[in-house]
Design an enzyme around this catalytic site. Structure first.
Site, short mmCIF file in Angstrom:
data_model
loop_
_atom_site.label_atom_id
_atom_site.label_comp_id
_atom_site.label_asym_id
_atom_site.label_seq_id
_atom_site.Cartn_x
_atom_site.Cartn_y
_atom_site.Cartn_z
N LYS A 22 38.56 75.23 46.51
CA LYS A 22 37.29 74.60 46.07
C LYS A 22 36.20 75.34 46.72
CE LYS A 22 35.28 70.72 47.78
NZ LYS A 22 33.64 70.71 48.17
N ASN A 23 36.42 75.43 48.27
CA ASN A 23 35.17 75.91 49.10
C ASN A 23 35.06 77.60 48.79
OD1 ASN A 23 34.69 73.57 49.75
ND2 ASN A 23 35.35 73.76 51.81
N CYS A 116 24.19 63.78 52.76
CA CYS A 116 25.37 63.54 52.12
C CYS A 116 26.04 62.46 53.14
CB CYS A 116 26.04 64.67 51.79
SG CYS A 116 26.90 65.31 53.37
N ARG A 121 22.36 67.41 56.16
CA ARG A 121 22.90 68.66 55.71
C ARG A 121 21.83 69.42 55.74
NH1 ARG A 121 28.70 68.32 53.02
NH2 ARG A 121 29.23 70.13 53.32
N ASP A 305 37.37 69.52 58.14
CA ASP A 305 37.83 68.86 56.84
C ASP A 305 39.03 68.05 57.03
OD1 ASP A 305 35.27 69.42 55.48
OD2 ASP A 305 36.22 71.25 54.28
N ARG A 397 36.77 65.17 43.51
CA ARG A 397 35.98 66.02 43.75
C ARG A 397 36.56 67.32 44.37
NH1 ARG A 397 32.16 65.55 47.51
NH2 ARG A 397 31.95 67.68 47.40
C1 UD1 Z 1 31.45 74.23 54.28
C2 UD1 Z 1 32.50 73.32 53.56
C3 UD1 Z 1 32.82 72.19 54.02
C4 UD1 Z 1 33.26 72.36 55.59
C5 UD1 Z 1 32.18 73.16 56.42
C6 UD1 Z 1 32.64 73.33 57.74
C7 UD1 Z 1 31.84 74.47 51.41
C8 UD1 Z 1 31.26 73.98 50.03
N1 UD1 Z 1 31.84 73.19 52.27
O1 UD1 Z 1 30.31 73.27 54.47
O2 UD1 Z 1 33.85 71.51 53.35
O3 UD1 Z 1 33.30 70.86 56.09
O4 UD1 Z 1 31.76 74.33 55.69
O5 UD1 Z 1 33.70 73.99 57.90
O6 UD1 Z 1 32.41 75.27 51.86
N2 UD1 Z 1 23.98 73.30 59.74
C9 UD1 Z 1 22.78 73.38 59.94
N3 UD1 Z 1 21.84 73.81 59.48
C10 UD1 Z 1 22.06 74.62 58.31
C11 UD1 Z 1 23.35 74.70 57.95
C12 UD1 Z 1 24.37 73.94 58.60
O7 UD1 Z 1 22.32 72.66 61.01
O8 UD1 Z 1 21.18 75.28 57.79
C13 UD1 Z 1 24.88 72.44 60.37
C14 UD1 Z 1 25.54 71.41 59.49
O9 UD1 Z 1 24.56 70.29 59.33
C15 UD1 Z 1 26.67 70.90 60.20
C16 UD1 Z 1 27.38 72.19 60.56
O10 UD1 Z 1 26.11 73.12 60.67
O11 UD1 Z 1 26.60 69.99 61.27
C17 UD1 Z 1 28.40 73.09 59.76
O12 UD1 Z 1 27.87 73.26 58.64
P1 UD1 Z 1 28.16 74.51 57.55
O13 UD1 Z 1 29.42 75.35 58.37
O14 UD1 Z 1 26.99 75.11 57.05
O15 UD1 Z 1 29.12 73.81 56.29
P2 UD1 Z 1 28.78 73.77 54.76
O16 UD1 Z 1 28.74 75.31 54.50
O17 UD1 Z 1 27.75 72.76 54.34
#
Ligand code: UD1
Length: 425
Positions: A22-23, A116, A121, A305, A397
């Site tokens: 999925k990711n 979320c 997020r 995850d 999902r």
């Molecule tokens: C992706 C995965 C999700 C997984 C996560 C961490 C997808 C669709 N989802 O989510 O399943 O749990 O990686 O391995 O691929 N953050 C900020 N600012 C930002 C972006 C992130 O503060 O602009 C923080 C987030 O709140 C969180 C952390 O960074 O605490 C990790 O987030 P991130 O690695 O970005 O996860 P996703 O890409 O959202």
């Protein structure tokens, strides 16, 4: 409401083919618009998020059709640069389209993705990265307006190796003039799969899988094909289900190194693990013992995850397991539900302490989020009696035919989706 029913106590036996990731598929679908071309993506899981990404592509003027596990995309006719709120809302990670639309069209309008079930997020790192490339971004009435007068390659240093921000930066950088170097980039296997796909698209990109990724333009291709990597979290889920239920299962056509932290934690609990180049066999005879402390970190650390899933496998392990969740601030909501089955879990801030109990007993529970919901299924497989899991739509999902997969291993489970329930009522 969608509902899972699990009659626990059946051991799992058999071989499994794990779905496409999925990711990995979502950023790759976004990448398919970076250059106008025809793309054939093989091994795409049938998930609502993938359908939502196809709807976004169609809204943008692309063709997106599914044939079996293949999704065909033709992005040559892309004629829009906005994503309306209802499509953004359907899939939290739709923000990944921002970098791709900018790379292709140099303007984009998206509604702001909200928080979320895992907590806020934020997308500040995504926006900072795009601004480093020259994008002007403003926020009005819950929408993001982005435009650029030609993106320029630059150095992007992420303050945290965010998966989504790394992907967005990579996609936008494809449309920039000159070289972009992303430092402190996420190293997740899905980033490596995205690089593989971008290379097929003609993009000059290297370094994915390390903390420094370099991107420098592309030579357009007419038609590309790509096989989506196997889902490492679905693999970890199957292993944790087996650890909870007992038995012996073999995952076929997987990349064992992608989920090694989970496998080795299960091994340290007393599960027998046999790794081969593209398969993993787990054999479980309980009782298990608690593993060493589990600390979630960016890859190659223990994946956030998989935290709820391993927790489900630890509930009856002898001793105490300490979890520290470092990635998302609100990722223990499943703990309350697991306690309804008789688990002993106490949570203080980022730390959860699980003390093994002798027995779990089936009960009505609610899925709080995707992986938390799957953790309830895993725990229920090892519980005595019947568990009903409400709000089970979350689980669908991320897992393609999870119920059928477990049934094929001998589990006594059933899943009724909201649509089906509606027709029955
Ligand atoms: C992706 C995965 C999700 C997984 C996560 C961490 C997808 C669709 N989802 O989510 O399943 O749990 O990686 O391995 O691929 N953050 C900020 N600012 C930002 C972006 C992130 O503060 O602009 C923080 C987030 O709140 C969180 C952390 O960074 O605490 C990790 O987030 P991130 O690695 O970005 O996860 P996703 O890409 O959202």
């Amino acid at each position: 409401m969608s509902v899972w029913k699990v009659s626990g106590g059946k051991k799992l036996y058999g071989d499994l083919r794990i779905q496409g990731s999925k990711n990995a598929v979502l950023p790759i679908m976004a990448a398919a618009i970076v250059t106008g071309c025809e793309t054939e993506l093989i091994n795409c899981p049938r998930l609502s998020d993938v359908e939502a990404a196809m709807s976004i592509l169609r809204h943008l003027g692309c063709k997106a059709e599914r044939e079996g596990d293949t999704v065909n995309i033709d992005s040559r006719g892309m004629n829009r640069t906005d994503i309306p709120h209802d499509l953004m809302r359907e899939m939290r990670s739709s923000v990944i389209f921002l970098g791709a639309i900018l790379a292709r069209a140099h303007e984009a309008k998206l509604s702001y993705p909200g928080g979320c079930e895992l907590g806020p997020r934020p997308i500040d790192l995504h926006l900072e990265a795009l601004r480093s490339l020259g994008a002007e971004i403003s926020e009005q009435g819950g929408s993001l307006y982005c435009r650029d007068n030609g993106l320029k390659g630059s150095r992007i240093n992420l303050s945290f190796p965010s998966v989504g921000a790394t992907e967005n930066a990579m996609l936008a950088a494809c449309g920039a003039k000159g070289e972009t170097v992303i430092t402190n980039a996420a190293k997740e296997p899905e980033i490596v799969d995205l690089q593989e796909f971008l290379r097929k698209l003609g993009v000059s990109v290297s370094g994915a899988g390390t903390s420094t990724i370099t991107i420098c333009g592309f030579v357009p291709q007419k038609r590309v094909g790509h096989r989506i990597m196997t889902d490492r979290i679905a693999s970890a889920t199957a292993l944790c289900c087996a650890a909870s239920a007992g038995g012996s299962i073999t995952l076929k056509s997987v990349a064992p190194s992608d989920f090694e932290t989970v496998t080795s934690a299960l091994e340290s609990m007393g599960c027998e693990v046999e790794r081969k180049a593209s398969s993993v066999k787990i054999s479980v005879s309980r009782p298990l013992r608690a593993p060493r402390p589990i600390v979630t970190r960016p890859y190659p650390g223990f994946p956030t995850d998989a935290q709820p899933l391993l927790m489900a496998a630890c509930l009856r392990a002898e001793g105490t397991t300490v979890f520290t969740e470092n990635i998302f601030e609100n990722r223990y909501r499943h703990a309350v539900e697991l306690c309804r089955l008789g688990a002993d879990i106490s949570v203080v801030g980022r730390v959860a302490v699980v003390t093994g109990v002798n027995e779990l007993i089936g009960a009505p529970v609610s899925a709080t989020d995707l992986r938390g919901g799957a953790a309830l299924v895993a725990a229920a497989l090892g519980a005595n009696g019947d568990t009903t899991i409400y709000d089970a739509g979350h689980i669908a999902r991320g897992y393609e035919e999870f119920d059928k997969m477990l049934m094929s291993l001998g589990a006594d489970v059933s899943y009724e989706s909201e649509q089906h329930l509606a027709t029955v009522v």
